[in-house]
Design a protein around this motif. Sequence first.
Motif, PDB file in Angstrom:
ATOM      1  N   PHE A  80     136.129 -11.970  28.884  1.00 21.00           N
ATOM      2  CA  PHE A  80     137.411 -11.481  29.379  1.00 21.00           C
ATOM      3  C   PHE A  80     138.536 -11.683  28.366  1.00 21.00           C
ATOM      4  CE2 PHE A  80     135.881 -12.432  33.962  1.00 21.00           C
ATOM      5  CZ  PHE A  80     135.180 -11.245  33.999  1.00 21.00           C
ATOM      6  N   THR A  81     138.391 -12.646  27.478  1.00 22.97           N
ATOM      7  CA  THR A  81     139.429 -12.926  26.483  1.00 22.97           C
ATOM      8  C   THR A  81     139.524 -11.832  25.410  1.00 22.97           C
ATOM      9  OG1 THR A  81     137.854 -14.253  25.218  1.00 22.97           O
ATOM     10  CG2 THR A  81     139.273 -15.422  26.792  1.00 22.97           C
ATOM     11  N   LEU A  82     138.579 -10.908  25.354  1.00 16.84           N
ATOM     12  CA  LEU A  82     138.606  -9.833  24.356  1.00 16.84           C
ATOM     13  C   LEU A  82     139.750  -8.848  24.566  1.00 16.84           C
ATOM     14  CD1 LEU A  82     134.829  -8.931  23.981  1.00 16.84           C
ATOM     15  CD2 LEU A  82     136.276 -10.147  22.353  1.00 16.84           C
ATOM     16  N   GLU A  83     140.192  -8.723  25.818  1.00 13.50           N
ATOM     17  CA  GLU A  83     141.228  -7.743  26.122  1.00 13.50           C
ATOM     18  C   GLU A  83     142.071  -8.238  27.289  1.00 13.50           C
ATOM     19  OE1 GLU A  83     141.227  -3.369  28.151  1.00 13.50           O
ATOM     20  OE2 GLU A  83     139.696  -3.744  26.626  1.00 13.50           O
ATOM     21  N   GLU A  84     143.370  -8.132  27.156  1.00  5.80           N
ATOM     22  CA  GLU A  84     144.259  -8.555  28.230  1.00  5.80           C
ATOM     23  C   GLU A  84     144.004  -7.710  29.474  1.00  5.80           C
ATOM     24  OE1 GLU A  84     149.024  -8.872  29.149  1.00  5.80           O
ATOM     25  OE2 GLU A  84     148.339  -9.071  27.076  1.00  5.80           O
ATOM     26  N   GLY A  85     143.868  -8.365  30.617  1.00  5.04           N
ATOM     27  CA  GLY A  85     143.647  -7.680  31.887  1.00  5.04           C
ATOM     28  C   GLY A  85     142.198  -7.333  32.176  1.00  5.04           C
ATOM     29  N   LEU A  86     141.300  -7.668  31.281  1.00  4.82           N
ATOM     30  CA  LEU A  86     139.894  -7.338  31.477  1.00  4.82           C
ATOM     31  C   LEU A  86     139.319  -8.020  32.717  1.00  4.82           C
ATOM     32  CD1 LEU A  86     137.592  -5.688  30.248  1.00  4.82           C
ATOM     33  CD2 LEU A  86     137.007  -7.659  28.841  1.00  4.82           C
ATOM     34  N   ALA A  87     139.736  -9.231  32.987  1.00  4.08           N
ATOM     35  CA  ALA A  87     139.216  -9.985  34.135  1.00  4.08           C
ATOM     36  C   ALA A  87     139.577  -9.322  35.464  1.00  4.08           C
ATOM     37  CB  ALA A  87     139.750 -11.416  34.115  1.00  4.08           C
ATOM     38  N   GLU A  88     140.655  -8.552  35.485  1.00  2.70           N
ATOM     39  CA  GLU A  88     141.103  -7.923  36.728  1.00  2.70           C
ATOM     40  C   GLU A  88     140.413  -6.580  36.995  1.00  2.70           C
ATOM     41  OE1 GLU A  88     143.541  -9.312  34.512  1.00  2.70           O
ATOM     42  OE2 GLU A  88     143.312 -11.087  35.762  1.00  2.70           O
ATOM     43  N   ARG A  89     139.704  -6.067  36.031  1.00  2.54           N
ATOM     44  CA  ARG A  89     139.047  -4.756  36.208  1.00  2.54           C
ATOM     45  C   ARG A  89     137.893  -4.848  37.205  1.00  2.54           C
ATOM     46  NH1 ARG A  89     138.390  -1.969  30.390  1.00  2.54           N
ATOM     47  NH2 ARG A  89     140.578  -1.507  30.129  1.00  2.54           N
ATOM     48  N   SER A  90     137.734  -3.772  37.954  1.00  3.61           N
ATOM     49  CA  SER A  90     136.568  -3.674  38.836  1.00  3.61           C
ATOM     50  C   SER A  90     135.376  -3.204  38.014  1.00  3.61           C
ATOM     51  CB  SER A  90     136.843  -2.662  39.959  1.00  3.61           C
ATOM     52  OG  SER A  90     136.910  -1.345  39.421  1.00  3.61           O
ATOM     53  N   LEU A  91     134.196  -3.378  38.552  1.00  2.00           N
ATOM     54  CA  LEU A  91     133.001  -2.898  37.855  1.00  2.00           C
ATOM     55  C   LEU A  91     133.035  -1.383  37.671  1.00  2.00           C
ATOM     56  CD1 LEU A  91     130.023  -5.005  39.200  1.00  2.00           C
ATOM     57  CD2 LEU A  91     130.630  -4.632  36.818  1.00  2.00           C
ATOM     58  N   GLU A  92     133.507  -0.670  38.669  1.00  2.00           N
ATOM     59  CA  GLU A  92     133.594   0.793  38.555  1.00  2.00           C
ATOM     60  C   GLU A  92     134.503   1.194  37.397  1.00  2.00           C
ATOM     61  OE1 GLU A  92     134.530   4.758  41.237  1.00  2.00           O
ATOM     62  OE2 GLU A  92     135.156   2.799  41.997  1.00  2.00           O
ATOM     63  N   ASP A  93     135.675   0.564  37.304  1.00  4.18           N
ATOM     64  CA  ASP A  93     136.599   0.861  36.205  1.00  4.18           C
ATOM     65  C   ASP A  93     135.997   0.472  34.861  1.00  4.18           C
ATOM     66  OD1 ASP A  93     138.505   1.855  37.946  1.00  4.18           O
ATOM     67  OD2 ASP A  93     139.620  -0.026  38.048  1.00  4.18           O
ATOM     68  N   TYR A  94     135.324  -0.645  34.830  1.00  5.53           N
ATOM     69  CA  TYR A  94     134.707  -1.117  33.594  1.00  5.53           C
ATOM     70  C   TYR A  94     133.652  -0.121  33.103  1.00  5.53           C
ATOM     71  CZ  TYR A  94     132.293  -4.101  30.255  1.00  5.53           C
ATOM     72  OH  TYR A  94     131.717  -4.596  29.110  1.00  5.53           O
ATOM     73  N   VAL A  95     132.789   0.340  34.007  1.00  7.84           N
ATOM     74  CA  VAL A  95     131.746   1.297  33.636  1.00  7.84           C
ATOM     75  C   VAL A  95     132.382   2.620  33.185  1.00  7.84           C
ATOM     76  CG1 VAL A  95     129.776   2.642  34.479  1.00  7.84           C
ATOM     77  CG2 VAL A  95     129.989   0.222  35.076  1.00  7.84           C
ATOM     78  N   ALA A  96     133.411   3.074  33.884  1.00  4.89           N
ATOM     79  CA  ALA A  96     134.093   4.306  33.484  1.00  4.89           C
ATOM     80  C   ALA A  96     134.677   4.165  32.078  1.00  4.89           C
ATOM     81  CB  ALA A  96     135.190   4.648  34.490  1.00  4.89           C
ATOM     82  N   ASN A  97     135.231   2.994  31.783  1.00 10.74           N
ATOM     83  CA  ASN A  97     135.785   2.736  30.461  1.00 10.74           C
ATOM     84  C   ASN A  97     134.689   2.716  29.401  1.00 10.74           C
ATOM     85  OD1 ASN A  97     136.891   1.237  28.148  1.00 10.74           O
ATOM     86  ND2 ASN A  97     138.678   1.015  29.460  1.00 10.74           N
ATOM     87  N   LEU A  98     133.543   2.135  29.714  1.00 10.40           N
ATOM     88  CA  LEU A  98     132.400   2.128  28.787  1.00 10.40           C
ATOM     89  C   LEU A  98     131.983   3.554  28.439  1.00 10.40           C
ATOM     90  CD1 LEU A  98     129.925  -0.566  30.167  1.00 10.40           C
ATOM     91  CD2 LEU A  98     131.170  -0.633  28.013  1.00 10.40           C
ATOM     92  N   ILE A  99     131.884   4.373  29.454  1.00  4.67           N
ATOM     93  CA  ILE A  99     131.472   5.765  29.255  1.00  4.67           C
ATOM     94  C   ILE A  99     132.463   6.465  28.326  1.00  4.67           C
ATOM     95  CG2 ILE A  99     131.198   7.988  30.415  1.00  4.67           C
ATOM     96  CD1 ILE A  99     130.175   6.340  32.881  1.00  4.67           C
ATOM     97  N   GLU A 100     133.740   6.295  28.620  1.00  5.32           N
ATOM     98  CA  GLU A 100     134.775   6.942  27.810  1.00  5.32           C
ATOM     99  C   GLU A 100     134.774   6.417  26.368  1.00  5.32           C
ATOM    100  OE1 GLU A 100     139.631   7.098  27.625  1.00  5.32           O
ATOM    101  OE2 GLU A 100     138.675   6.901  29.582  1.00  5.32           O
ATOM    102  N   ASN A 101     134.728   5.101  26.215  1.00  6.74           N
ATOM    103  CA  ASN A 101     134.768   4.513  24.876  1.00  6.74           C
ATOM    104  C   ASN A 101     133.553   4.867  24.020  1.00  6.74           C
ATOM    105  OD1 ASN A 101     137.218   3.318  25.384  1.00  6.74           O
ATOM    106  ND2 ASN A 101     136.363   1.315  25.860  1.00  6.74           N
ATOM    107  N   ASN A 102     132.422   5.163  24.671  1.00  9.84           N
ATOM    108  CA  ASN A 102     131.223   5.534  23.938  1.00  9.84           C
ATOM    109  C   ASN A 102     131.085   7.043  23.748  1.00  9.84           C
ATOM    110  OD1 ASN A 102     129.803   3.000  23.289  1.00  9.84           O
ATOM    111  ND2 ASN A 102     129.891   2.714  25.497  1.00  9.84           N
ATOM    112  N   GLY A 103     132.103   7.788  24.192  1.00  6.49           N
ATOM    113  CA  GLY A 103     132.128   9.227  23.973  1.00  6.49           C
ATOM    114  C   GLY A 103     131.084  10.006  24.747  1.00  6.49           C
ATOM    115  N   HIS A 104     130.670   9.485  25.885  1.00  4.49           N
ATOM    116  CA  HIS A 104     129.673  10.182  26.699  1.00  4.49           C
ATOM    117  C   HIS A 104     130.385  11.183  27.609  1.00  4.49           C
ATOM    118  CE1 HIS A 104     126.683   7.442  25.241  1.00  4.49           C
ATOM    119  NE2 HIS A 104     127.198   6.399  25.874  1.00  4.49           N
TER     120      HIS A 104
END
Length: 167
Positions: A80-104
């Motif tokens: 969680f220390t890698l990014e501010e606010g990461l600890a507050e993200r839901s799993l759904e938001d986290y997965v959506a962000n992974l998809i976007e960041n990986n260009g899928h």
Amino acid sequence: MKKFISLIALILSTTFFLSGCTPRIMVIPDTDSIGETKTFTKDGITLLLTDKFVEKQSEVGFDAYYVSNFCGVVVLKEEFTLEEGLAERSLEDYVANLIENNGHKGIKPQHQDDLWYYVNDSGDTKVYSFSYKGSDSFYIVQYICMASDVFALEDLFFLWAGAVEVE
């Protein structure tokens, strides 16, 4: 009209047969090919796999890397220390962000049996990417197999993904 439909069905059946595209019956993998259940624990995560897996050292930065003759499994831990606010993200938001960041493009987060994941088809390879939220980190567990083997392995991936435990 019935003759026309019958003719089309006959032509399609013949075409599939001659091209080798006949339906195949998928067999559930047995213990001889998949192995006996085995637990692997590393850096805050516990995985259920089989004794056919061997842990390897990742050369590209994964926190854990397991291989067998039928698939591979990689684990990435994002504190969680890698990014501010990461600890507050839901799993759904986290997965959506992974998809976007990986260009899928065109892939959406999926939810089944309390698991958040997405599936990436990269030609000959299929990747099932599951995410988990621990007390101080998100964990990404990817099950990777040949696209031709996915029908035989998909249920196992969901079984294994459902057994993952994180701290």
